[in-house]
Design a protein around this motif. Structure first.
Motif, PDB file in Angstrom:
ATOM      1  N   ILE B  18       0.859  -1.246  -0.042  1.00  0.00           N
ATOM      2  CA  ILE B  18       0.251  -0.036  -0.014  1.00  0.00           C
ATOM      3  C   ILE B  18       0.707   1.228   0.157  1.00  0.00           C
ATOM      4  CG2 ILE B  18      -1.767   1.452   1.212  1.00  0.00           C
ATOM      5  CD1 ILE B  18      -2.906  -1.037   2.624  1.00  0.00           C
ATOM      6  N   ALA B  19       0.584   2.084  -0.867  1.00  0.00           N
ATOM      7  CA  ALA B  19       1.320   3.395  -0.876  1.00  0.00           C
ATOM      8  C   ALA B  19       0.591   4.535  -0.288  1.00  0.00           C
ATOM      9  CB  ALA B  19       1.533   3.843  -2.542  1.00  0.00           C
ATOM     10  N   SER B  20       1.008   5.256   0.695  1.00  0.00           N
ATOM     11  CA  SER B  20       0.173   6.075   1.400  1.00  0.00           C
ATOM     12  C   SER B  20       0.794   7.518   1.027  1.00  0.00           C
ATOM     13  CB  SER B  20       0.388   6.178   2.924  1.00  0.00           C
ATOM     14  OG  SER B  20      -0.393   7.045   3.602  1.00  0.00           O
ATOM     15  N   LEU B  21       0.152   8.565   0.285  1.00  0.00           N
ATOM     16  CA  LEU B  21       0.468   9.741   0.036  1.00  0.00           C
ATOM     17  C   LEU B  21      -0.226  10.708   0.737  1.00  0.00           C
ATOM     18  CD1 LEU B  21       0.413   9.219  -3.695  1.00  0.00           C
ATOM     19  CD2 LEU B  21       2.462   9.249  -2.639  1.00  0.00           C
ATOM     20  N   ILE B  50     -12.569  14.613  -3.739  1.00  0.00           N
ATOM     21  CA  ILE B  50     -13.290  14.343  -2.207  1.00  0.00           C
ATOM     22  C   ILE B  50     -13.937  15.583  -1.771  1.00  0.00           C
ATOM     23  CG2 ILE B  50     -11.231  14.106  -0.932  1.00  0.00           C
ATOM     24  CD1 ILE B  50     -12.407  11.709   0.882  1.00  0.00           C
ATOM     25  N   TYR B  51     -14.979  15.678  -1.367  1.00  0.00           N
ATOM     26  CA  TYR B  51     -15.683  16.613  -0.640  1.00  0.00           C
ATOM     27  C   TYR B  51     -16.270  16.822   0.678  1.00  0.00           C
ATOM     28  CZ  TYR B  51     -15.934  17.421  -5.855  1.00  0.00           C
ATOM     29  OH  TYR B  51     -15.721  17.445  -6.945  1.00  0.00           O
ATOM     30  N   SER B  52     -16.084  15.589   1.256  1.00  0.00           N
ATOM     31  CA  SER B  52     -16.560  15.527   2.656  1.00  0.00           C
ATOM     32  C   SER B  52     -15.751  14.537   3.564  1.00  0.00           C
ATOM     33  CB  SER B  52     -18.104  15.050   2.664  1.00  0.00           C
ATOM     34  OG  SER B  52     -18.302  13.789   2.020  1.00  0.00           O
ATOM     35  N   ASN B  53     -15.791  14.789   4.802  1.00  0.00           N
ATOM     36  CA  ASN B  53     -14.951  13.991   5.820  1.00  0.00           C
ATOM     37  C   ASN B  53     -15.255  12.501   5.622  1.00  0.00           C
ATOM     38  OD1 ASN B  53     -13.461  15.892   7.198  1.00  0.00           O
ATOM     39  ND2 ASN B  53     -15.115  16.512   8.601  1.00  0.00           N
ATOM     40  N   ASP B  58     -12.157   4.307  -4.810  1.00  0.00           N
ATOM     41  CA  ASP B  58     -12.505   4.153  -6.403  1.00  0.00           C
ATOM     42  C   ASP B  58     -11.277   2.945  -6.852  1.00  0.00           C
ATOM     43  OD1 ASP B  58     -12.523   6.268  -9.247  1.00  0.00           O
ATOM     44  OD2 ASP B  58     -12.813   3.899  -8.939  1.00  0.00           O
ATOM     45  N   GLY B  59     -11.789   1.692  -6.882  1.00  0.00           N
ATOM     46  CA  GLY B  59     -10.807   0.797  -7.473  1.00  0.00           C
ATOM     47  C   GLY B  59      -9.806   0.575  -6.234  1.00  0.00           C
ATOM     48  N   ARG B  60      -8.700   0.741  -6.871  1.00  0.00           N
ATOM     49  CA  ARG B  60      -7.367   0.373  -5.923  1.00  0.00           C
ATOM     50  C   ARG B  60      -7.078   1.859  -5.229  1.00  0.00           C
ATOM     51  NH1 ARG B  60      -2.832  -0.076  -7.939  1.00  0.00           N
ATOM     52  NH2 ARG B  60      -3.242   0.527 -10.083  1.00  0.00           N
ATOM     53  N   PHE B  61      -7.736   2.980  -5.378  1.00  0.00           N
ATOM     54  CA  PHE B  61      -7.537   4.053  -4.680  1.00  0.00           C
ATOM     55  C   PHE B  61      -8.529   4.394  -3.684  1.00  0.00           C
ATOM     56  CE2 PHE B  61      -4.260   5.348  -7.732  1.00  0.00           C
ATOM     57  CZ  PHE B  61      -4.694   4.590  -8.862  1.00  0.00           C
ATOM     58  N   THR B  62      -8.074   5.194  -2.607  1.00  0.00           N
ATOM     59  CA  THR B  62      -9.050   5.677  -1.616  1.00  0.00           C
ATOM     60  C   THR B  62      -8.463   6.848  -1.133  1.00  0.00           C
ATOM     61  OG1 THR B  62      -9.472   3.432  -0.602  1.00  0.00           O
ATOM     62  CG2 THR B  62      -9.910   5.190   0.887  1.00  0.00           C
ATOM     63  N   ALA B  63      -9.319   7.915  -1.163  1.00  0.00           N
ATOM     64  CA  ALA B  63      -8.794   9.500  -0.559  1.00  0.00           C
ATOM     65  C   ALA B  63      -9.466   9.366   0.773  1.00  0.00           C
ATOM     66  CB  ALA B  63      -9.408  10.187  -1.709  1.00  0.00           C
ATOM     67  N   GLN B  64      -8.886   9.974   1.602  1.00  0.00           N
ATOM     68  CA  GLN B  64      -9.260  10.045   3.112  1.00  0.00           C
ATOM     69  C   GLN B  64      -8.951  11.797   3.193  1.00  0.00           C
ATOM     70  OE1 GLN B  64      -6.443   7.613   4.898  1.00  0.00           O
ATOM     71  NE2 GLN B  64      -7.889   6.129   5.378  1.00  0.00           N
ATOM     72  N   LEU B  74      -4.098   9.866  -0.015  1.00  0.00           N
ATOM     73  CA  LEU B  74      -4.437   9.037  -1.065  1.00  0.00           C
ATOM     74  C   LEU B  74      -3.921   7.768  -0.769  1.00  0.00           C
ATOM     75  CD1 LEU B  74      -5.782   8.709  -4.012  1.00  0.00           C
ATOM     76  CD2 LEU B  74      -3.522   9.225  -4.929  1.00  0.00           C
ATOM     77  N   LEU B  75      -4.527   6.561  -0.585  1.00  0.00           N
ATOM     78  CA  LEU B  75      -4.003   5.318  -0.437  1.00  0.00           C
ATOM     79  C   LEU B  75      -4.170   4.659  -1.727  1.00  0.00           C
ATOM     80  CD1 LEU B  75      -5.485   4.259   2.957  1.00  0.00           C
ATOM     81  CD2 LEU B  75      -3.333   5.371   2.560  1.00  0.00           C
ATOM     82  N   ILE B  76      -2.927   3.911  -2.193  1.00  0.00           N
ATOM     83  CA  ILE B  76      -2.987   3.111  -3.235  1.00  0.00           C
ATOM     84  C   ILE B  76      -2.881   1.700  -3.047  1.00  0.00           C
ATOM     85  CG2 ILE B  76      -2.090   2.603  -5.703  1.00  0.00           C
ATOM     86  CD1 ILE B  76      -0.973   5.524  -5.806  1.00  0.00           C
ATOM     87  N   ARG B  77      -3.744   0.853  -3.149  1.00  0.00           N
ATOM     88  CA  ARG B  77      -3.661  -0.615  -2.790  1.00  0.00           C
ATOM     89  C   ARG B  77      -2.795  -1.468  -3.873  1.00  0.00           C
ATOM     90  NH1 ARG B  77      -8.375   0.947  -0.841  1.00  0.00           N
ATOM     91  NH2 ARG B  77      -9.496   0.012  -2.890  1.00  0.00           N
TER      92      ARG B  77
END
Lengths: 114, 110
Positions: B18-21, B50-53, B58-64, B74-77
């Motif tokens: 997992i890459a964490s940016l 992303i607009y809310s907490n 989206d696929g392998r990507f997760t925005a927090q 941004l996490l890239i799995r």
């Protein structure tokens, strides 16, 4: 898909020349932007436009001007090119009356001023 | 001066990990947050907004997004070599302008 096109991918000009960079978008976007991108400095906003014939200065407008005569076309003009304007130039567009939406970028023009 | 801060990297991550940016911003009233991917010599390409907490996947990507702490990540799995690029964080300001961070270079090790 949004498509933003720029007139040239690579351009070489001489100091003192007048340079025109053209940008066209085909999605009827209201907003258009010109950035330059340099290593270590990131993206810097030169000019933007929220409507035809409207323009506003960004963070680094010196040495540049713009023209927006039609909604789909936004031109960046270097009145008298200088070597410190060697850079990657990126055009972007977005929809809506607010900048709170995603910007879509063209492929960029890498300009070299000799 | 409104700012968006990112670690320039390079961030090296083994393939499959997992890459964490991370990205922090200074304007408390920012409402919209974007992640762009930029391959060398190419223009930025939008990959997440992303607009809310909370988290947005989206696929392998997760925005927090955590507005109280003023950071977005941004996490890239299952990282792939094709994920090697510079990732730009972008944040809107109260006057509707967008500010871009200078980007984090990500290198996925095969």
């Amino acid at each position: 898909d949004v498509k933003v096109t720029q007139s040239s991918r690579y351009l070489v000009k001489r100091t003192g020349e007048k340079v025109f960079l053209e940008c066209v978008q085909d999605m009827d976007h209201e907003n258009m932007f010109w950035y330059r991108q340099d290593p270590g400095l990131g993206l810097r906003l030169i000019y933007f436009s929220y409507d035809v014939k409207m323009k506003e200065k960004g963070d680094i407008p010196e040495g540049y001007s713009v023209s927006r005569e039609k909604k789909e076309r936004f031109s960046l003009i270097l009145e008298s090119a200088s070597t410190n304007q060697t850079s990657m130039y990126l055009c972007a567009s977005s929809t809506g009356t607010s900048g709170w939406v995603e910007q879509f970028f063209g492929p960029g023009t890498r300009l070299t001023v000799l | 001066q409104k700012e968006v801060e990112q670690n320039s990297g390079p961030l090296s991550v083994p393939e499959g990990a997992i890459a964490s940016l991370n990205c922090t911003y200074s304007d408390r009233v920012s409402q919209s947050f974007f992640w762009y991917r930029q391959y060398s010599g190419k223009s930025p390409e939008l990959i997440m907004s992303i607009y809310s907490n909370g988290d947005k996947e989206d696929g392998r990507f997760t925005a927090q997004l955590n507005k109280a702490s003023q950071y977005v990540s941004l996490l890239i799995r299952d990282s792939q070599p094709s994920d090697s690029a510079t990732y730009l964080c972008a944040v809107t300001l109260r006057d509707d302008k967008i500010i871009f961070g200078k980007g984090t270079r990500l290198h996925i090790l095969p």
